[in-house]
Design a protein around this motif. Structure first.
Motif, PDB file in Angstrom:
ATOM      1  N   GLY A  78       0.809  -1.043  -0.134  1.00  6.35           N
ATOM      2  CA  GLY A  78       0.095  -0.053  -0.086  1.00  6.35           C
ATOM      3  C   GLY A  78       0.782   1.425   0.115  1.00  6.35           C
ATOM      4  N   LEU A  79       1.812   1.244  -0.389  1.00  9.94           N
ATOM      5  CA  LEU A  79       2.896   2.313  -0.477  1.00  9.94           C
ATOM      6  C   LEU A  79       2.829   3.273  -2.046  1.00  9.94           C
ATOM      7  CD1 LEU A  79       6.165   0.440   0.701  1.00  9.94           C
ATOM      8  CD2 LEU A  79       4.607   2.098   2.020  1.00  9.94           C
ATOM      9  N   GLY A  80       2.675   4.539  -1.791  1.00 11.01           N
ATOM     10  CA  GLY A  80       2.640   5.479  -2.846  1.00 11.01           C
ATOM     11  C   GLY A  80       3.821   5.738  -3.536  1.00 11.01           C
ATOM     12  N   TYR A  81       3.672   5.928  -4.661  1.00 15.52           N
ATOM     13  CA  TYR A  81       4.754   6.231  -5.859  1.00 15.52           C
ATOM     14  C   TYR A  81       4.425   7.172  -6.758  1.00 15.52           C
ATOM     15  CZ  TYR A  81       2.968   1.982  -7.838  1.00 15.52           C
ATOM     16  OH  TYR A  81       2.216   0.932  -8.475  1.00 15.52           O
ATOM     17  N   ASP A  82       5.146   7.826  -7.568  1.00 15.56           N
ATOM     18  CA  ASP A  82       5.145   8.737  -8.791  1.00 15.56           C
ATOM     19  C   ASP A  82       5.465   8.017  -9.927  1.00 15.56           C
ATOM     20  OD1 ASP A  82       3.569  10.485  -6.923  1.00 15.56           O
ATOM     21  OD2 ASP A  82       5.471  11.663  -6.489  1.00 15.56           O
ATOM     22  N   HIS A  83       6.318   7.389  -9.968  1.00 12.09           N
ATOM     23  CA  HIS A  83       7.173   7.060 -11.397  1.00 12.09           C
ATOM     24  C   HIS A  83       7.636   5.654 -11.209  1.00 12.09           C
ATOM     25  CE1 HIS A  83       9.904   8.035 -14.415  1.00 12.09           C
ATOM     26  NE2 HIS A  83      10.886   7.549 -13.670  1.00 12.09           N
ATOM     27  N   VAL A  84       7.348   4.866 -12.241  1.00  9.31           N
ATOM     28  CA  VAL A  84       7.406   3.564 -12.611  1.00  9.31           C
ATOM     29  C   VAL A  84       8.724   3.423 -13.529  1.00  9.31           C
ATOM     30  CG1 VAL A  84       6.610   1.291 -13.070  1.00  9.31           C
ATOM     31  CG2 VAL A  84       5.126   3.120 -12.058  1.00  9.31           C
TER      32      VAL A  84
END
Length: 134
Positions: free
Chosen positions: A62-68
């Protein structure tokens, strides 16, 4: 065992290798990696702990991120005090409109590029290696 320092040798011998999977950068407060997570890399900053994780692991936690990103390993053993390698490949990737985030390990440099352009980034690096070998 010391690594290579000669820039021409480093560039011509990069042998970029795309690792399987998609990776993300997440940040958490504190300095401890949560149990059950096995990050590729961690960085402690005053603002929190950065984790580089497989995207699936971040999603499960459930961790957020902006860039894959895609993860490219340069298979040449670069010395930690080698001069110019990061600048050379970063400039080449930038010339092709590719961003990169770099983490240096003891043996190799690891480059994180946009996931949807990772194969293109490998090709750009391979072309740079060929040009450097001439």
């Amino acid at each position: 065992m010391s690594g290579e320092r000669d820039l021409t040798t480093l560039l011509s011998g990069m042998r970029p290798e795309l690792n399987d999977g998609r990776f993300v950068f997440c940040t958490l407060p504190g300095t401890d990696v949560p149990e059950g997570l096995d990050p590729v890399a961690t960085v402690r900053e005053p603002e929190g702990l950065t984790l580089v994780l497989p995207q699936e692991a971040a999603d499960r936690a459930g961790l957020g991120y902006d860039h894959v990103t895609g993860w490219i390993t340069l298979r040449v053993h670069s010395a930690l005090d080698a001069v110019g390698l990061t600048g050379a490949f970063a400039a080449e990737l930038a010339a092709h409109g590719l961003s990169c985030n770099v983490i240096a390990g003891f043996h190799h440099d690891h480059i994180f590029v946009p996931a949807d352009r990772a194969a293109e980034a490998v090709a750009v690096l391979e072309q740079l290696a060929v040009r450097s070998a001439r």
